[in-house]
Design a protein around this motif. Structure first.
Motif, PDB file in Angstrom:
ATOM      1  N   HIS A   6      62.090  28.326 -49.232  1.00 35.48           N
ATOM      2  CA  HIS A   6      61.613  28.507 -47.861  1.00 35.48           C
ATOM      3  C   HIS A   6      60.102  28.654 -47.955  1.00 35.48           C
ATOM      4  CE1 HIS A   6      61.365  29.824 -43.696  1.00 35.48           C
ATOM      5  NE2 HIS A   6      60.573  30.789 -44.108  1.00 35.48           N
ATOM      6  N   LYS A   7      59.371  27.649 -47.475  1.00 40.68           N
ATOM      7  CA  LYS A   7      57.933  27.582 -47.716  1.00 40.68           C
ATOM      8  C   LYS A   7      57.101  28.150 -46.572  1.00 40.68           C
ATOM      9  CE  LYS A   7      58.496  23.460 -50.584  1.00 40.68           C
ATOM     10  NZ  LYS A   7      58.184  22.022 -50.752  1.00 40.68           N
ATOM     11  N   GLY A   8      57.675  28.293 -45.407  1.00 42.33           N
ATOM     12  CA  GLY A   8      56.901  28.747 -44.258  1.00 42.33           C
ATOM     13  C   GLY A   8      56.860  30.255 -44.145  1.00 42.33           C
ATOM     14  N   HIS A   9      56.467  30.713 -42.959  1.00 41.81           N
ATOM     15  CA  HIS A   9      56.411  32.147 -42.684  1.00 41.81           C
ATOM     16  C   HIS A   9      57.809  32.749 -42.752  1.00 41.81           C
ATOM     17  CE1 HIS A   9      55.781  35.891 -40.416  1.00 41.81           C
ATOM     18  NE2 HIS A   9      54.493  35.768 -40.729  1.00 41.81           N
ATOM     19  N   PHE A  23      54.628  35.632 -52.682  1.00 38.58           N
ATOM     20  CA  PHE A  23      54.910  36.114 -51.326  1.00 38.58           C
ATOM     21  C   PHE A  23      53.993  37.291 -50.990  1.00 38.58           C
ATOM     22  CE2 PHE A  23      57.190  38.941 -48.372  1.00 38.58           C
ATOM     23  CZ  PHE A  23      57.326  38.073 -47.303  1.00 38.58           C
ATOM     24  N   ASP A  24      53.382  37.229 -49.822  1.00 34.89           N
ATOM     25  CA  ASP A  24      52.490  38.288 -49.352  1.00 34.89           C
ATOM     26  C   ASP A  24      53.188  39.073 -48.250  1.00 34.89           C
ATOM     27  OD1 ASP A  24      50.532  39.921 -48.348  1.00 34.89           O
ATOM     28  OD2 ASP A  24      49.009  38.358 -48.135  1.00 34.89           O
ATOM     29  N   PRO A  25      53.663  40.289 -48.531  1.00 36.61           N
ATOM     30  CA  PRO A  25      54.385  41.054 -47.502  1.00 36.61           C
ATOM     31  C   PRO A  25      53.508  41.466 -46.334  1.00 36.61           C
ATOM     32  CG  PRO A  25      53.990  42.406 -49.439  1.00 36.61           C
ATOM     33  CD  PRO A  25      53.595  41.007 -49.813  1.00 36.61           C
ATOM     34  N   ALA A  26      52.198  41.476 -46.523  1.00 34.24           N
ATOM     35  CA  ALA A  26      51.298  41.870 -45.439  1.00 34.24           C
ATOM     36  C   ALA A  26      51.201  40.786 -44.371  1.00 34.24           C
ATOM     37  CB  ALA A  26      49.912  42.189 -45.989  1.00 34.24           C
ATOM     38  N   THR A  27      51.282  39.524 -44.777  1.00 36.19           N
ATOM     39  CA  THR A  27      51.140  38.414 -43.829  1.00 36.19           C
ATOM     40  C   THR A  27      52.455  37.688 -43.554  1.00 36.19           C
ATOM     41  OG1 THR A  27      50.663  36.781 -45.559  1.00 36.19           O
ATOM     42  CG2 THR A  27      48.795  38.042 -44.664  1.00 36.19           C
ATOM     43  N   GLY A  28      53.468  37.865 -44.437  1.00 35.35           N
ATOM     44  CA  GLY A  28      54.720  37.127 -44.310  1.00 35.35           C
ATOM     45  C   GLY A  28      54.641  35.705 -44.811  1.00 35.35           C
ATOM     46  N   GLY A  64      56.063  32.067 -48.983  1.00 35.30           N
ATOM     47  CA  GLY A  64      57.346  31.467 -49.322  1.00 35.30           C
ATOM     48  C   GLY A  64      58.235  32.360 -50.164  1.00 35.30           C
ATOM     49  N   LEU A  65      59.470  31.947 -50.278  1.00 34.02           N
ATOM     50  CA  LEU A  65      60.479  32.697 -51.021  1.00 34.02           C
ATOM     51  C   LEU A  65      61.607  31.746 -51.381  1.00 34.02           C
ATOM     52  CD1 LEU A  65      63.117  33.595 -48.816  1.00 34.02           C
ATOM     53  CD2 LEU A  65      61.010  34.315 -47.711  1.00 34.02           C
ATOM     54  N   GLU A  66      62.572  32.236 -52.139  1.00 36.79           N
ATOM     55  CA  GLU A  66      63.752  31.449 -52.494  1.00 36.79           C
ATOM     56  C   GLU A  66      64.998  32.063 -51.875  1.00 36.79           C
ATOM     57  OE1 GLU A  66      62.524  29.469 -56.784  1.00 36.79           O
ATOM     58  OE2 GLU A  66      63.801  31.267 -56.774  1.00 36.79           O
ATOM     59  N   ILE A  67      65.935  31.196 -51.506  1.00 31.49           N
ATOM     60  CA  ILE A  67      67.220  31.618 -50.970  1.00 31.49           C
ATOM     61  C   ILE A  67      68.298  31.156 -51.940  1.00 31.49           C
ATOM     62  CG2 ILE A  67      68.831  31.418 -49.048  1.00 31.49           C
ATOM     63  CD1 ILE A  67      66.366  30.765 -47.279  1.00 31.49           C
ATOM     64  N   TRP A  68      69.037  32.098 -52.491  1.00 30.10           N
ATOM     65  CA  TRP A  68      70.052  31.819 -53.508  1.00 30.10           C
ATOM     66  C   TRP A  68      71.434  31.945 -52.865  1.00 30.10           C
ATOM     67  CZ3 TRP A  68      69.183  32.011 -59.213  1.00 30.10           C
ATOM     68  CH2 TRP A  68      67.821  31.915 -59.540  1.00 30.10           C
ATOM     69  N   ILE A 114      60.634  52.262 -60.153  1.00 31.65           N
ATOM     70  CA  ILE A 114      62.034  52.565 -60.433  1.00 31.65           C
ATOM     71  C   ILE A 114      62.273  52.447 -61.940  1.00 31.65           C
ATOM     72  CG2 ILE A 114      64.413  51.812 -60.083  1.00 31.65           C
ATOM     73  CD1 ILE A 114      63.633  50.869 -57.315  1.00 31.65           C
ATOM     74  N   PRO A 115      62.828  53.478 -62.561  1.00 32.87           N
ATOM     75  CA  PRO A 115      63.064  53.430 -64.008  1.00 32.87           C
ATOM     76  C   PRO A 115      63.886  52.210 -64.408  1.00 32.87           C
ATOM     77  CG  PRO A 115      63.439  55.650 -63.176  1.00 32.87           C
ATOM     78  CD  PRO A 115      63.251  54.759 -61.979  1.00 32.87           C
ATOM     79  N   GLY A 116      63.418  51.491 -65.422  1.00 25.07           N
ATOM     80  CA  GLY A 116      64.147  50.341 -65.930  1.00 25.07           C
ATOM     81  C   GLY A 116      63.967  49.072 -65.130  1.00 25.07           C
ATOM     82  N   GLN A 117      62.984  49.025 -64.207  1.00 28.77           N
ATOM     83  CA  GLN A 117      62.797  47.818 -63.403  1.00 28.77           C
ATOM     84  C   GLN A 117      62.437  46.633 -64.284  1.00 28.77           C
ATOM     85  OE1 GLN A 117      60.287  48.168 -59.918  1.00 28.77           O
ATOM     86  NE2 GLN A 117      59.750  46.000 -59.926  1.00 28.77           N
ATOM     87  N   ILE A 118      63.033  45.475 -63.980  1.00 29.24           N
ATOM     88  CA  ILE A 118      62.782  44.246 -64.729  1.00 29.24           C
ATOM     89  C   ILE A 118      61.891  43.333 -63.886  1.00 29.24           C
ATOM     90  CG2 ILE A 118      63.827  42.192 -65.750  1.00 29.24           C
ATOM     91  CD1 ILE A 118      66.367  43.813 -66.200  1.00 29.24           C
ATOM     92  N   GLY A 119      60.727  43.014 -64.383  1.00 31.43           N
ATOM     93  CA  GLY A 119      59.840  42.088 -63.696  1.00 31.43           C
ATOM     94  C   GLY A 119      59.269  42.664 -62.409  1.00 31.43           C
ATOM     95  N   GLU A 120      58.624  41.791 -61.632  1.00 32.81           N
ATOM     96  CA  GLU A 120      57.977  42.216 -60.400  1.00 32.81           C
ATOM     97  C   GLU A 120      58.637  41.635 -59.146  1.00 32.81           C
ATOM     98  OE1 GLU A 120      53.886  41.149 -60.684  1.00 32.81           O
ATOM     99  OE2 GLU A 120      53.505  42.394 -62.448  1.00 32.81           O
ATOM    100  N   ASP A 121      59.658  40.799 -59.320  1.00 35.82           N
ATOM    101  CA  ASP A 121      60.309  40.181 -58.167  1.00 35.82           C
ATOM    102  C   ASP A 121      61.120  41.207 -57.385  1.00 35.82           C
ATOM    103  OD1 ASP A 121      59.293  37.731 -58.945  1.00 35.82           O
ATOM    104  OD2 ASP A 121      61.092  37.175 -60.073  1.00 35.82           O
ATOM    105  N   ALA A 122      61.198  40.985 -56.067  1.00 38.82           N
ATOM    106  CA  ALA A 122      62.044  41.806 -55.196  1.00 38.82           C
ATOM    107  C   ALA A 122      63.137  40.924 -54.608  1.00 38.82           C
ATOM    108  CB  ALA A 122      61.215  42.446 -54.091  1.00 38.82           C
TER     109      ALA A 122
END
Length: 278
Positions: free
Chosen positions: A222-225, A261-266, A269-273, A168-176
């Motif tokens: 969130h550290k689990g699946h 975070f590995d989208p293939a396996t789930g 972990g991730l963060e919840i804001w 995507i043009p102008g994307q900042i960083g690699e986070d989703a």
């Protein structure tokens, strides 16, 4: 008794009345916004849908129990007319009160029974959050609308968005980011699978732009699946907010998926804001 259980008690004590979200929230001791989000995350159904379903389920049972008129039953269960009651009944059960009464039984009628008021505590262990204030930013991605009862399309939404990541043009960083916003009383919400971008670039066809204002957040890990994220969110709303005394803000919240975070396996972990008052 936590405030979701207080809400359940109030509903079961007043389902014959035309009760409002504000009334239930006042009896539960929290804001309507807080109660709406917490109830949906904890119970898998929006509060006001539950209220309506309980009222109509009890009315369906009474159709089989006595010979009172449908108008009288409508008025006794909080509806102002035969027509309003019939319309709501048909929307809930795909049959009119007359059709159900003429059939003589409740087979194939999906009744909603009272949710058991459970005093067991939320068992998900939450690490203390950190607090961050983010300046205005722009999110771009694929937008879909869901309700709390059937958000199962979100993984497929991410599959559709994955080819755009890094392109995507102008994307900042690699986070989703998975941004949740535009919640209503029925438990419907918008979900944006997105990346952050700089302003001034044209968007690929089919993508939506969302501008987030300056906002303070409580950030949880969130550290689990990924499949367990609902339990974590429920613990945040039903346990952390009441115990911390921190007040939520009616603003977009989001999940942040970093390189771990590995989208293939789930896994990974991730963060919840969660947006909170300053």
């Amino acid at each position: 008794m936590n405030f979701v259980q207080k809400a359940l008690w109030f509903v079961e004590s007043h389902w014959r009345e035309n009760i409002s979200l504000d009334e239930i929230a006042k009896a539960s001791g929290v804001s309507p916004f807080h109660l709406t989000r917490t109830f949906a995350d904890a119970m898998g159904i929006s509060l006001m849908r539950y209220v309506r379903a309980r009222r109509l389920s009890e009315a369906a049972k009474r159709l089989m129990e006595n010979g009172e008129s449908i108008l009288d039953l409508a008025l006794e269960t909080g509806y102002g007319s035969h027509e309003a009651f019939t319309r709501a009944f048909r929307d809930q059960f795909s049959a009119t009160p007359d059709q159900v009464r003429n059939k003589g039984n409740l087979k194939n009628i999906d009744l909603v029974e009272a949710i058991t008021m459970n005093s067991q505590p939320i068992t998900v262990a939450l690490d203390p959050p950190r607090f961050e204030t983010l300046n205005p930013r722009i999110m771009v991605g694929i937008l879909e609308r869901y309700d709390c009862q059937s958000p199962g399309g979100i993984p497929n939404q991410w599959q559709k968005f994955s080819p755009y990541l890094g392109n995507i043009p102008g994307q900042i960083g690699e986070d989703a980011y998975g941004v949740c916003y535009n919640f209503d009383e029925e438990g419907n919400f918008d979900y944006l699978s997105a990346v952050e971008v700089v302003e001034g670039h044209s968007l690929p066809s089919g993508l939506t732009c969302l501008k987030l204002p300056t906002q303070r957040y409580a950030v949880f890990s969130h550290k689990g699946h990924i499949a367990g994220i609902r339990s974590t969110i429920s613990a945040i709303w039903n346990k952390w907010f009441p115990e911390s005394g921190t007040k939520p803000v009616n603003a977009p919240n989001f999940e942040k998926y970093g390189k771990e975070f590995d989208p293939a396996t789930g896994e990974g972990g991730l963060e919840i804001w969660m947006p909170v008052e300053k």
